[in-house]
Design an enzyme around this catalytic site. Structure first.
Site, PDB file in Angstrom:
ATOM      1  N   PRO A  90      -4.218  -3.311   1.264  1.00 38.60           N
ATOM      2  CA  PRO A  90      -2.862  -3.815   1.519  1.00 38.60           C
ATOM      3  C   PRO A  90      -1.866  -3.347   0.461  1.00 38.60           C
ATOM      4  CG  PRO A  90      -4.333  -5.598   0.829  1.00 38.60           C
ATOM      5  CD  PRO A  90      -5.182  -4.382   0.999  1.00 38.60           C
TER       6      PRO A  90
ATOM      7  N   GLU B 196     -12.786  -9.342  -2.290  1.00 45.70           N
ATOM      8  CA  GLU B 196     -11.518  -9.213  -3.036  1.00 45.70           C
ATOM      9  C   GLU B 196     -11.042  -7.764  -3.082  1.00 45.70           C
ATOM     10  OE1 GLU B 196      -9.302 -11.345  -4.124  1.00 45.70           O
ATOM     11  OE2 GLU B 196     -10.561 -12.853  -3.171  1.00 45.70           O
TER      12      GLU B 196
ATOM     13  N   ARG C  86      -4.767   9.816  19.158  1.00 49.55           N
ATOM     14  CA  ARG C  86      -3.774   9.947  20.230  1.00 49.55           C
ATOM     15  C   ARG C  86      -2.925  11.199  20.089  1.00 49.55           C
ATOM     16  NH1 ARG C  86       0.664   7.513  21.371  1.00 49.55           N
ATOM     17  NH2 ARG C  86       0.663   6.856  23.535  1.00 49.55           N
TER      18      ARG C  86
ATOM     19  N   ASP D 197       7.108   8.466  22.766  1.00 52.85           N
ATOM     20  CA  ASP D 197       6.582   7.185  22.294  1.00 52.85           C
ATOM     21  C   ASP D 197       7.536   6.509  21.325  1.00 52.85           C
ATOM     22  OD1 ASP D 197       4.175   6.979  23.581  1.00 52.85           O
ATOM     23  OD2 ASP D 197       3.037   7.988  22.007  1.00 52.85           O
TER      24      ASP D 197
HETATM   25  N1  SAH Z   1      -7.499  -8.946  -2.923  1.00 54.14           N
HETATM   26  C1  SAH Z   1      -6.947  -7.810  -2.284  1.00 54.14           C
HETATM   27  C2  SAH Z   1      -7.123  -7.892  -0.776  1.00 54.14           C
HETATM   28  C3  SAH Z   1      -8.552  -7.779  -0.333  1.00 54.14           C
HETATM   29  S1  SAH Z   1      -8.719  -7.827   1.374  1.00 54.14           S
HETATM   30  C4  SAH Z   1      -5.450  -7.713  -2.602  1.00 54.14           C
HETATM   31  O1  SAH Z   1      -4.832  -8.743  -2.758  1.00 54.14           O
HETATM   32  O2  SAH Z   1      -4.910  -6.598  -2.651  1.00 54.14           O
HETATM   33  C5  SAH Z   1     -10.257  -7.019   1.598  1.00 54.14           C
HETATM   34  C6  SAH Z   1     -10.214  -5.597   2.084  1.00 54.14           C
HETATM   35  O3  SAH Z   1      -9.605  -5.566   3.370  1.00 54.14           O
HETATM   36  C7  SAH Z   1      -9.398  -4.639   1.239  1.00 54.14           C
HETATM   37  O4  SAH Z   1     -10.163  -4.093   0.206  1.00 54.14           O
HETATM   38  C8  SAH Z   1      -8.972  -3.589   2.243  1.00 54.14           C
HETATM   39  O5  SAH Z   1      -9.949  -2.576   2.397  1.00 54.14           O
HETATM   40  C9  SAH Z   1      -8.882  -4.371   3.544  1.00 54.14           C
HETATM   41  N2  SAH Z   1      -7.497  -4.721   3.917  1.00 54.14           N
HETATM   42  C10 SAH Z   1      -6.976  -5.973   3.980  1.00 54.14           C
HETATM   43  N3  SAH Z   1      -5.702  -5.954   4.387  1.00 54.14           N
HETATM   44  C11 SAH Z   1      -5.384  -4.664   4.613  1.00 54.14           C
HETATM   45  C12 SAH Z   1      -4.196  -3.994   5.039  1.00 54.14           C
HETATM   46  N4  SAH Z   1      -3.075  -4.661   5.330  1.00 54.14           N
HETATM   47  N5  SAH Z   1      -4.236  -2.649   5.164  1.00 54.14           N
HETATM   48  C13 SAH Z   1      -5.359  -1.954   4.853  1.00 54.14           C
HETATM   49  N6  SAH Z   1      -6.503  -2.530   4.440  1.00 54.14           N
HETATM   50  C14 SAH Z   1      -6.526  -3.866   4.313  1.00 54.14           C
END
Ligand code: SAH
Length: 271
Positions: A106, A133, A171, A186
């Site tokens: 994220p 995490e 796609r 699109d």
């Molecule tokens: N503690 C981390 C979030 C971990 S979520 C933080 O706050 O940054 C667990 C895993 O889910 C991440 O390592 C990632 O691979 C995936 N993930 C969660 N949300 C995501 C998003 N919006 N985009 C891409 N990968 C995501």
């Protein structure tokens, strides 16, 4: 195009690749997705892949060794196939030509249609899925070459984001969609949302399809679609408009919309 996905939960990737367009793309040889179980690369007896965070706090962190080992093993496979020597240290990865190694997080750059297009130009892409995490920071620093987020929310793992990336990129690959021009109109292709679609019946519970679509007049249909596209973007995502390539006629149409709304005339296509 080939994707290598590194995950602790390979089964999460299975079903979406076995249906509809992704399945057909795989059968047609345009897409290949190889899923690697990170657990197979944990060297200890119990195949431990996560551990407590240094500094304390809740949650588990994915250990770096199995992730590095998995990605390096697949990179080495390719190097061997090309009669190149194996990699020796994690850092040496930065000195060899390699496909994008994308960490789903994220905290990454936001995945958009433009990023999908950029990725579609590669022959091969590696995707690392985090869990818990997240992964040890050294994976991000010394293994990943890119970091992508699919949106400003947090999921339990990177597997759905990996599928989102694979789906959007696939796609765009030539020959994957029946109609080669289909992706041009699109939503987001040209910073505009797409016009509305209708199919049979022409009259559904008294709600009819706009006459112009039944007229057979292609120029009129094109104009109607363009205006619908502009109107929708203007109403729903005005933030996109500055990025769109707009003709003089488009600008005039938008000016009319602005005038209508200033005059209190509703511009909703649903009215
Ligand atoms: N503690 C981390 C979030 C971990 S979520 C933080 O706050 O940054 C667990 C895993 O889910 C991440 O390592 C990632 O691979 C995936 N993930 C969660 N949300 C995501 C998003 N919006 N985009 C891409 N990968 C995501």
């Amino acid at each position: 195009m080939r994707f290598d996905v590194f995950t602790l939960f390979p089964s999460l990737l299975t079903s979406p690749l076995q249906s509809s367009i992704l399945k057909r793309a795989i059968e047609a040889g345009r897409l290949s997705v190889v899923v690697h179980d990170i657990r197979d690369y944990a060297s200890d007896k119990h195949h431990v892949t996560d551990d407590l965070p240094y500094g304390g706090g809740g949650g588990m962190v994915m250990k770096p060794e199995p992730v590095f080992a998995a990605v390096e093993d697949i990179l080495n496979e390719e190097r061997e196939a090309k009669s190149e020597g194996p990699l020796h240290t994690p850092r040496s990865i930065f000195h060899i030509p390699r496909p994008p190694i994308i960490l789903l997080t994220p905290q990454g750059r936001l995945f958009t249609q433009a990023v999908a297009r950029e990725l579609a130009a590669h022959e091969r892409i590696m995707l690392i899925c985090g869990r818990y995490e997240g992964v040890d920071e050294r994976v991000r620093q010394f293994l990943a070459t890119d970091e992508i987020s699919i949106g400003d929310y947090v999921l339990t793992g990177g597997e759905l984001p990996a599928l989102v990336v694979i789906d959007a990129v696939t796609r765009l690959l030539p020959g994957v969609l029946g109609d080669p021009g289909a992706t041009l109109d699109d939503s987001h292709a040209d910073a505009l949302l797409e016009y509305p679609h209708y199919t049979r019946p022409a009259n559904f519970r008294g709600q009819t399809v706009p006459d112009v679509l039944l007229s057979g007049d292609h120029a009129q249909v094109d104009r109607w679609r363009r205006e619908q596209s502009l109107r929708r973007t203007w109403e729903r995502r005005p933030d996109l408009l500055p990025k769109a390539r707009l003709s003089q006629a488009d600008l005039e149409f938008l000016a009319r919309l602005a005038q209508e709304s200033a005059g209190g005339v509703s511009s909703s296509p649903f009215d």
